[in-house]
Design a protein around this motif. Structure first.
Motif, PDB file in Angstrom:
ATOM      1  N   ALA A   1       0.891  -1.275  -0.140  1.00 35.54           N
ATOM      2  CA  ALA A   1       0.072  -0.011   0.016  1.00 35.54           C
ATOM      3  C   ALA A   1       0.845   1.175   0.186  1.00 35.54           C
ATOM      4  CB  ALA A   1      -1.030   0.113   1.034  1.00 35.54           C
ATOM      5  N   ALA A   2       1.987   1.250  -0.590  1.00 38.53           N
ATOM      6  CA  ALA A   2       2.952   2.286  -0.706  1.00 38.53           C
ATOM      7  C   ALA A   2       3.277   2.833  -2.109  1.00 38.53           C
ATOM      8  CB  ALA A   2       4.199   2.225  -0.216  1.00 38.53           C
ATOM      9  N   ALA A   3       3.687   3.642  -2.519  1.00 33.84           N
ATOM     10  CA  ALA A   3       4.006   4.645  -3.807  1.00 33.84           C
ATOM     11  C   ALA A   3       5.253   3.442  -4.470  1.00 33.84           C
ATOM     12  CB  ALA A   3       4.280   5.799  -4.009  1.00 33.84           C
ATOM     13  N   VAL A   4       4.955   2.797  -5.308  1.00 36.48           N
ATOM     14  CA  VAL A   4       6.316   2.073  -6.032  1.00 36.48           C
ATOM     15  C   VAL A   4       6.134   2.565  -7.348  1.00 36.48           C
ATOM     16  CG1 VAL A   4       7.274   0.074  -6.569  1.00 36.48           C
ATOM     17  CG2 VAL A   4       6.134   0.267  -4.406  1.00 36.48           C
ATOM     18  N   ARG A   5       7.242   3.264  -7.948  1.00 37.25           N
ATOM     19  CA  ARG A   5       7.320   3.640  -9.468  1.00 37.25           C
ATOM     20  C   ARG A   5       8.418   2.957 -10.233  1.00 37.25           C
ATOM     21  NH1 ARG A   5       7.898  10.031  -9.472  1.00 37.25           N
ATOM     22  NH2 ARG A   5       9.619   9.271  -8.330  1.00 37.25           N
ATOM     23  N   LEU A   6       8.141   2.757 -11.315  1.00 36.20           N
ATOM     24  CA  LEU A   6       9.088   2.242 -12.372  1.00 36.20           C
ATOM     25  C   LEU A   6       9.280   3.397 -13.333  1.00 36.20           C
ATOM     26  CD1 LEU A   6      10.664  -0.159 -13.470  1.00 36.20           C
ATOM     27  CD2 LEU A   6       8.529  -0.972 -14.824  1.00 36.20           C
ATOM     28  N   ILE A   7      10.464   3.684 -13.493  1.00 34.07           N
ATOM     29  CA  ILE A   7      11.132   4.651 -14.059  1.00 34.07           C
ATOM     30  C   ILE A   7      11.949   4.217 -15.143  1.00 34.07           C
ATOM     31  CG2 ILE A   7      12.284   6.919 -14.309  1.00 34.07           C
ATOM     32  CD1 ILE A   7      11.482   7.614 -11.573  1.00 34.07           C
ATOM     33  N   VAL A   8      11.699   4.194 -16.639  1.00 36.82           N
ATOM     34  CA  VAL A   8      12.824   3.695 -17.583  1.00 36.82           C
ATOM     35  C   VAL A   8      12.966   4.945 -18.568  1.00 36.82           C
ATOM     36  CG1 VAL A   8      12.791   2.257 -19.610  1.00 36.82           C
ATOM     37  CG2 VAL A   8      11.264   1.526 -17.591  1.00 36.82           C
ATOM     38  N   GLU A   9      14.464   5.006 -18.615  1.00 38.86           N
ATOM     39  CA  GLU A   9      15.260   5.894 -19.382  1.00 38.86           C
ATOM     40  C   GLU A   9      16.019   5.337 -20.711  1.00 38.86           C
ATOM     41  OE1 GLU A   9      17.687   8.460 -17.242  1.00 38.86           O
ATOM     42  OE2 GLU A   9      15.970   8.981 -15.617  1.00 38.86           O
ATOM     43  N   GLY A  10      15.827   5.947 -21.762  1.00 38.20           N
ATOM     44  CA  GLY A  10      16.742   5.375 -22.888  1.00 38.20           C
ATOM     45  C   GLY A  10      15.845   4.501 -23.554  1.00 38.20           C
ATOM     46  N   PRO A  11      16.341   4.211 -24.962  1.00 39.88           N
ATOM     47  CA  PRO A  11      15.580   3.231 -25.747  1.00 39.88           C
ATOM     48  C   PRO A  11      15.589   1.822 -25.119  1.00 39.88           C
ATOM     49  CG  PRO A  11      17.767   3.800 -26.725  1.00 39.88           C
ATOM     50  CD  PRO A  11      17.635   4.785 -25.485  1.00 39.88           C
ATOM     51  N   VAL A  12      14.515   1.250 -25.159  1.00 31.79           N
ATOM     52  CA  VAL A  12      14.391   0.096 -24.598  1.00 31.79           C
ATOM     53  C   VAL A  12      14.945  -1.184 -25.754  1.00 31.79           C
ATOM     54  CG1 VAL A  12      12.903  -1.796 -23.574  1.00 31.79           C
ATOM     55  CG2 VAL A  12      12.701   0.506 -22.908  1.00 31.79           C
ATOM     56  N   ARG A  13      15.614  -2.019 -25.381  1.00 33.90           N
ATOM     57  CA  ARG A  13      16.005  -3.107 -26.362  1.00 33.90           C
ATOM     58  C   ARG A  13      16.118  -4.190 -25.747  1.00 33.90           C
ATOM     59  NH1 ARG A  13      20.747  -0.359 -25.211  1.00 33.90           N
ATOM     60  NH2 ARG A  13      22.557  -1.626 -24.370  1.00 33.90           N
ATOM     61  N   PRO A  14      15.811  -5.599 -26.324  1.00 32.75           N
ATOM     62  CA  PRO A  14      16.101  -6.887 -25.819  1.00 32.75           C
ATOM     63  C   PRO A  14      17.408  -7.127 -25.305  1.00 32.75           C
ATOM     64  CG  PRO A  14      15.894  -6.999 -28.077  1.00 32.75           C
ATOM     65  CD  PRO A  14      15.491  -5.694 -27.690  1.00 32.75           C
ATOM     66  N   LEU A  15      17.852  -7.867 -24.313  1.00 33.74           N
ATOM     67  CA  LEU A  15      18.985  -7.893 -23.721  1.00 33.74           C
ATOM     68  C   LEU A  15      19.014  -9.495 -23.324  1.00 33.74           C
ATOM     69  CD1 LEU A  15      19.236  -5.401 -20.837  1.00 33.74           C
ATOM     70  CD2 LEU A  15      20.213  -5.137 -23.291  1.00 33.74           C
ATOM     71  N   ASP A  16      20.225  -9.801 -23.072  1.00 38.63           N
ATOM     72  CA  ASP A  16      20.407 -11.287 -22.714  1.00 38.63           C
ATOM     73  C   ASP A  16      19.517 -11.664 -21.968  1.00 38.63           C
ATOM     74  OD1 ASP A  16      22.603 -13.627 -23.343  1.00 38.63           O
ATOM     75  OD2 ASP A  16      22.372 -13.428 -20.762  1.00 38.63           O
ATOM     76  N   PRO A  17      18.832 -12.979 -21.950  1.00 37.24           N
ATOM     77  CA  PRO A  17      17.887 -13.444 -20.927  1.00 37.24           C
ATOM     78  C   PRO A  17      18.627 -13.706 -19.563  1.00 37.24           C
ATOM     79  CG  PRO A  17      18.100 -14.747 -23.077  1.00 37.24           C
ATOM     80  CD  PRO A  17      18.842 -13.712 -23.174  1.00 37.24           C
ATOM     81  N   GLY A  18      19.891 -14.107 -19.636  1.00 39.07           N
ATOM     82  CA  GLY A  18      20.623 -14.194 -18.090  1.00 39.07           C
ATOM     83  C   GLY A  18      20.581 -13.014 -17.315  1.00 39.07           C
ATOM     84  N   LEU A  19      20.900 -11.988 -18.127  1.00 33.71           N
ATOM     85  CA  LEU A  19      21.192 -10.460 -17.784  1.00 33.71           C
ATOM     86  C   LEU A  19      19.941  -9.969 -17.242  1.00 33.71           C
ATOM     87  CD1 LEU A  19      23.313  -7.581 -18.951  1.00 33.71           C
ATOM     88  CD2 LEU A  19      21.107  -7.096 -18.180  1.00 33.71           C
TER      89      LEU A  19
END
Length: 414
Positions: free
Chosen positions: A299-317
């Motif tokens: 019940a708290a404020a949780v934000r997700l902030i994304v910067e930069g062009p999103v691209r697929p990365l290695d699945p393990g990473l």
């Protein structure tokens, strides 16, 4: 036999006291002290005290030193408490203390060597941890110095005060050394236990990481086998040698997959035979769902902030980044309930940067998380993919976790 010669006796006793600490064998030290005490009694004999009684007291204050612990062979310290039992040391201290008190109070025949032996015995009893016995043996000398009449001779008064002060100092230093040694042993044991717990936590975390990465690696190996088989069957005009090569590639991939599954079975033995989770391993695409779950749970404020062009990365990473965020949110709910949390993902050309920060009162610290093995797992996961992780109190309050993972942009050939 009075204290008129006590000054000279004490001067010789100080020399003997230094000599008594030079031999490594307590028997030799006791022999030297006894020889010095007997010599001083013979030189000071004036008939006031029977000579056999004076000699007996002189030997009683010095000979028991022979059963005290010998020097520590590691530290080369004389009379270190490493050899004789506590009971033997206690008995020797009692004999020396009783003989010393009798020599000082009723008969006034305490020698310099006897005083030296008395101080060594009290110090040794204190080092062996005999607290009450050490205090009980030193107390009569202090009480006698306080109650000695003011009209006594200067030499006798000096010897009485010197004996009382020396007994108190010897007993106190011995007890202090015993307390310090005990503290060092306890500290070393606690550190060893903490290191063992952290090592077991790291091993368990590596096993969990291996189980999770298995699905990711197994997917790629399965794709190799499928593509090799497809190429062998669909490539027109493929020479027989090429078909054999594709077949060998497929067989190798399937063998590797079988070995990986066998290894996974070993790693899952600690799960108590529970059925393995067949769901796909999560990645960064599931971070939104994770943030929503954390918001609903706390019940708290949780934000997700994304910067930069999103691209697929290695699945393990991606799996590693997801697990670090998951552990960070769990720690925030545990240590700073109700605090707002910002989860930041920053994509750059050569790396993925992750930040998880809460604005709580920061009751939890990096030391506390290490004790709960939270940071151990995070660091293990980051290291598995070549990343780095830093954690600690934030500048403006709260707690901050930062991780950097190498993720260079892949250049595709046209």
């Amino acid at each position: 036999m009075r204290s008129k010669s006590s000054g000279a006796g004490l001067g010789r006793g100080a020399v003997r006291c230094r000599l008594a600490h030079r031999p490594e064998s307590p028997v030799v030290a006791a022999a030297l002290l006894a020889l010095g005490a007997v010599s001083e009694v013979l030189l000071r004999a004036d008939g006031d005290v029977p000579l056999p009684l004076a000699l007996s007291l002189a030997l009683g204050t010095t000979v028991p030193v022979a059963v005290l612990a010998g020097g520590d062979p590691v530290t080369r310290q004389p009379f270190a408490p490493t050899r004789s039992p506590r009971g033997l040391s206690a008995a020797a201290a009692v004999v020396v203390g009783a003989a010393g008190m009798l020599s000082l109070a009723p008969f006034h025949v305490l020698t310099g060597a006897g005083l030296c032996a008395l101080l060594v015995s009290l110090h040794q009893a204190g080092r062996r941890g005999l607290k009450y016995l050490t205090a009980l043996l030193a107390l009569p000398f202090i009480a006698y110095a306080v109650t000695t009449p003011a009209g006594s001779g200067v030499g006798e008064r000096f010897l009485t005060v010197l004996t009382a002060v020396g007994a108190a100092v010897a007993a106190g230093t011995g007890l202090a050394r015993s307390a310090r040694d005990t503290a060092l042993v306890n500290s070393a044991a606690e550190q060893a236990i903490a290191d063992t717990l952290l090592e077991h936590a790291a091993r368990g975390e590596r096993a969990r990481i291996a189980r999770e990465l298995h699905d990711v690696v197994a997917h790629h190996i399965s794709m190799i086998a499928v593509q090799a088989e497809t190429a062998r069957l669909t490539t027109p005009g493929l020479p027989a040698v090429g078909a054999e090569r594709f077949l060998a590639i497929g067989d190798t991939a399937r063998t590797a997959l079988t070995e990986m599954r066998r290894l996974l079975g070993v790693l899952r033995e600690d799960a108590g035979g529970s059925a393995p989770d067949r769901r796909p391993q999560p990645g960064l695409e599931q971070l939104g769902e994770l943030v929503d779950e954390a918001r609903d749970a706390s019940a708290a404020a949780v934000r997700l902030i994304v910067e930069g062009p999103v691209r697929p990365l290695d699945p393990g990473l991606e799996l590693t980044a997801y697990r670090i965020v998951q552990e960070a949110l769990t720690n925030t709910r545990r240590h700073a309930p109700g605090a707002a949390v910002d989860v930041e993902l920053r994509y750059t050309r050569d790396a993925l940067r992750l930040r998880v920060r809460d604005n709580g009162p920061s009751p939890h610290t990096a030391k506390g998380l290490d004790a709960g093995h939270g940071l151990v797992g995070m660091r293990e996961r980051a290291a598995m993919v070549g990343g780095e992780l830093r954690a600690g109190p934030a500048r403006r309050g709260g707690f901050l976790i930062e991780a950097t993972f190498p993720a260079p942009v892949r250049e595709h050939a046209s």
